[in-house]
Design a protein around this motif. Structure first.
Motif, PDB file in Angstrom:
ATOM      1  N   ILE A 130      43.405  -0.288  15.131  1.00  0.00           N
ATOM      2  CA  ILE A 130      44.842  -0.145  15.413  1.00  0.00           C
ATOM      3  C   ILE A 130      45.349   1.250  15.048  1.00  0.00           C
ATOM      4  N   PRO A 131      45.174   1.709  13.796  1.00  0.00           N
ATOM      5  CA  PRO A 131      45.694   3.053  13.490  1.00  0.00           C
ATOM      6  C   PRO A 131      44.921   4.176  14.179  1.00  0.00           C
ATOM      7  N   VAL A 132      43.627   4.008  14.379  1.00  0.00           N
ATOM      8  CA  VAL A 132      42.853   5.047  15.069  1.00  0.00           C
ATOM      9  C   VAL A 132      43.365   5.208  16.496  1.00  0.00           C
ATOM     10  N   SER A 133      43.536   4.096  17.183  1.00  0.00           N
ATOM     11  CA  SER A 133      44.072   4.128  18.538  1.00  0.00           C
ATOM     12  C   SER A 133      45.500   4.667  18.545  1.00  0.00           C
ATOM     13  N   GLY A 134      46.280   4.298  17.543  1.00  0.00           N
ATOM     14  CA  GLY A 134      47.652   4.784  17.453  1.00  0.00           C
ATOM     15  C   GLY A 134      47.717   6.298  17.336  1.00  0.00           C
ATOM     16  N   LEU A 135      46.825   6.872  16.532  1.00  0.00           N
ATOM     17  CA  LEU A 135      46.803   8.332  16.385  1.00  0.00           C
ATOM     18  C   LEU A 135      46.404   9.016  17.685  1.00  0.00           C
ATOM     19  N   PHE A 136      45.372   8.491  18.349  1.00  0.00           N
ATOM     20  CA  PHE A 136      44.990   9.036  19.649  1.00  0.00           C
ATOM     21  C   PHE A 136      46.150   8.930  20.632  1.00  0.00           C
ATOM     22  N   SER A 137      46.818   7.784  20.664  1.00  0.00           N
ATOM     23  CA  SER A 137      47.906   7.557  21.608  1.00  0.00           C
ATOM     24  C   SER A 137      49.074   8.497  21.356  1.00  0.00           C
ATOM     25  N   ILE A 138      49.440   8.674  20.097  1.00  0.00           N
ATOM     26  CA  ILE A 138      50.536   9.596  19.771  1.00  0.00           C
ATOM     27  C   ILE A 138      50.195  11.006  20.240  1.00  0.00           C
ATOM     28  N   TYR A 139      48.980  11.429  19.987  1.00  0.00           N
ATOM     29  CA  TYR A 139      48.561  12.769  20.403  1.00  0.00           C
ATOM     30  C   TYR A 139      48.630  12.915  21.925  1.00  0.00           C
ATOM     31  N   PHE A 140      48.092  11.922  22.651  1.00  0.00           N
ATOM     32  CA  PHE A 140      48.067  12.016  24.109  1.00  0.00           C
ATOM     33  C   PHE A 140      49.462  11.934  24.713  1.00  0.00           C
ATOM     34  N   ILE A 141      50.339  11.125  24.144  1.00  0.00           N
ATOM     35  CA  ILE A 141      51.718  11.060  24.645  1.00  0.00           C
ATOM     36  C   ILE A 141      52.421  12.391  24.405  1.00  0.00           C
ATOM     37  N   ALA A 142      52.198  12.978  23.239  1.00  0.00           N
ATOM     38  CA  ALA A 142      52.795  14.285  22.952  1.00  0.00           C
ATOM     39  C   ALA A 142      52.280  15.347  23.922  1.00  0.00           C
ATOM     40  N   ILE A 143      51.009  15.291  24.245  1.00  0.00           N
ATOM     41  CA  ILE A 143      50.443  16.232  25.219  1.00  0.00           C
ATOM     42  C   ILE A 143      51.049  15.979  26.602  1.00  0.00           C
TER      43      ILE A 143
END
Length: 158
Positions: A130-143
């Motif tokens: 959950i948190p690993v995916s959340g960090l990836f998702s936040i990064y990709f949304i910001a990009i």
């Protein structure tokens, strides 16, 4: 952009390896059950791989802009208003993923002391997706926010 490409490649390979291992384990489980023998731990391991594959694949789908979207109402707005709406929605999604990441991390850390019944693995390893995916998702949304709103509209379903 170099970091993004590296992360996408790592994420893609993690998904490929996970689905390959999942396929192998489930196939092995089916074959051994055919001979009236159930391999211990294969169900727990396959469940772990499904959880990780789902969350990592979700993050990869965010990068690839493959999540389903309904643009009927969005297309009713003018171009400038769509851009503002696009930014607002993505900021809200980042907030959601930040909360998910924080509480997912807390959940996984609290579950590390519990172990699975057969493999004796910490239960928190499953929750750590959950948190690993959340960090990836936040990064990709910001990009993705650095791109234009009109680019986003082309690849989504209406």
């Amino acid at each position: 952009m170099g970091l993004t490409r590296i992360l996408v490649k790592v994420l893609t390979w993690m998904c490929i390896i996970t689905i390959t291992l999942l396929t192998f384990i489930v196939l092995l489980q089916v074959i051994t059950r055919f001979f009236d023998y159930s391999m211990p731990g294969t169900e727990e391991l396959s469940r772990l791989f499904i959880v990780w594959l789902t969350f990592l694949g979700s993050s990869l789908a965010i990068y690839e802009k493959m999540h389903l979207a309904v643009n009927y109402f969005v297309n009713k707005f003018k171009k400038r208003q769509r851009k503002v709406l696009y930014i607002l929605v993505n900021v809200l999604i980042i907030i959601f993923y930040a909360v998910l990441t924080y509480y997912g991390f807390m959940l996984s850390m609290s579950a590390m002391s519990q172990t699975t019944s057969t493999l004796q693995m910490p239960v928190g390893i499953s929750y750590l997706a959950i948190p690993v995916s959340g960090l990836f998702s936040i990064y990709f949304i910001a990009i993705n926010l650095t791109g234009s709103a009109t680019e986003e509209e082309g690849g989504t379903a209406s």
